[in-house]
Design an enzyme around this catalytic site. Structure first.
Site, PDB file in Angstrom:
ATOM      1  N   LYS A  13       0.832  -1.216   0.000  1.00 19.60           N
ATOM      2  CA  LYS A  13       0.000   0.000   0.000  1.00 19.60           C
ATOM      3  C   LYS A  13       0.865   1.265   0.000  1.00 19.60           C
ATOM      4  CE  LYS A  13      -2.029  -1.133   3.891  1.00 19.60           C
ATOM      5  NZ  LYS A  13      -1.359  -2.419   4.194  1.00 19.60           N
ATOM      6  N   ARG A 127      11.628  -5.201   4.979  1.00 23.32           N
ATOM      7  CA  ARG A 127      11.299  -3.789   4.675  1.00 23.32           C
ATOM      8  C   ARG A 127      12.169  -2.802   5.446  1.00 23.32           C
ATOM      9  NH1 ARG A 127       5.183  -1.940   5.268  1.00 23.32           N
ATOM     10  NH2 ARG A 127       5.321  -2.835   7.357  1.00 23.32           N
ATOM     11  N   ARG A 172      -0.294  -9.141  13.398  1.00 24.47           N
ATOM     12  CA  ARG A 172      -0.896  -8.139  12.502  1.00 24.47           C
ATOM     13  C   ARG A 172      -1.731  -8.800  11.409  1.00 24.47           C
ATOM     14  NH1 ARG A 172       4.482  -5.133  11.233  1.00 24.47           N
ATOM     15  NH2 ARG A 172       3.332  -4.033   9.610  1.00 24.47           N
TER      16      ARG A 172
END
Ligand code: ADP
Ligand code: ADP
Ligand code: ZN
Length: 216
Positions: A13, A127, A172
């Site tokens: 996203k 990431r 998550r």
């Protein structure tokens, strides 16, 4: 234009929001980025949000709805915005509908980025971002052209998020399936849901999203 990017943590996203924003002049509104800034600045909101974020749980609806309600009043949102990471519960989606009705605005599209759970763990644990300009990278999928130097601003400082570890990712993902996935039928019923293949290459995903936007 008002667009929501919807997908599990690590779906891409933020990566795509930055690209779409650059191409279409929309502002990117990321509740995750806003909450991290609040935690770093140790504001009241930040103090309330920190423990939820560290454990991979959602921050309470009233906090994030309040943040978005204030943010969309700002001048740079006048020509449209792209929501990245909001809404994440049906209560947030209903609150957003109401905020938009009050302003006489309408939601143009919700772009669902579909990605297998197995690849999300790799995406999240690999990431990192530039500490100066927030440009996103990945250990194997998206490296800077020159090792250790940000492509966008030349900085040599990078950050990894404390919640981007294997244990928190599992939590998550469970949170996403339990609390956020119900938004898919919610927006399907409104006729605004567009699903794209988030497993494709980063450039290809951008093409798919731009195709959706062109058809609006
Ligand atoms: P991701 O990379 O997992 O998509 P984000 O940066 O969007 O993560 O969000 C990081 C954390 O911030 C979430 O795990 C959650 O604790 C909190 N958060 C962000 N957006 C929201 C929201 N809309 N509602 C509740 N909590 C949120
Ligand atoms: P989100 O904002 O949905 O949590 P990000 O945009 O931060 O996700 O992407 C998570 C990680 O996966 C980043 O390191 C990013 O570089 C990488 N990534 C994003 N899109 C893709 C893709 N299509 N293929 C492979 N890696 C990707
Ligand atoms: Zn940079």
């Amino acid at each position: 234009m008002i667009i929501i990017l919807l997908g599990p943590p690590g779906a891409g996203k933020g990566t795509q929001a930055t690209r779409i924003m650059n191409n279409n002049g929309l502002v990117q509104l990321s509740t995750g980025d806003m909450l991290r800034a609040a935690v770093a600045a140790q504001t009241e909101v930040g103090k309330k949000a920190k423990d939820f974020m560290d454990s991979g749980k959602l921050v309470t609806d009233d906090i994030v709805i309040g943040i978005i309600a204030d943010r969309i009043e700002e001048d740079d949102c006048k020509s449209g915005f792209l929501l990245d990471g909001f809404p994440r519960t049906v209560a947030q989606a209903e609150a957003l509908d109401q905020l938009l009705i009050n302003k006489g605005l309408k939601l143009d599209a919700v772009v669902e980025m579909k990605v297998n759970d197995e690849s999300l763990v790799d995406r999240i644990t690999g990431r990192y971002t530039c500490a100066e300009c927030n440009q996103g990278y990945h250990d194997t999928n998206l490296k800077p052209q020159k090792a250790g130097v940000c492509d966008s601003c030349g900085s040599t400082n990078f950050n990894r998020r404390s919640d981007d570890n294997r244990e928190t990712v599992v939590s998550r993902l469970a949170t996403y399936h339990a609390q956020t996935a119900p938004l898919l039928p919610f927006y399907e019923a409104q006729g605004v849901l567009k699903t794209i293949d988030g497993m494709a290459d980063i450039d290809d995903v951008t093409v798919q999203i731009n195709d959706v936007l062109k058809q609006l």
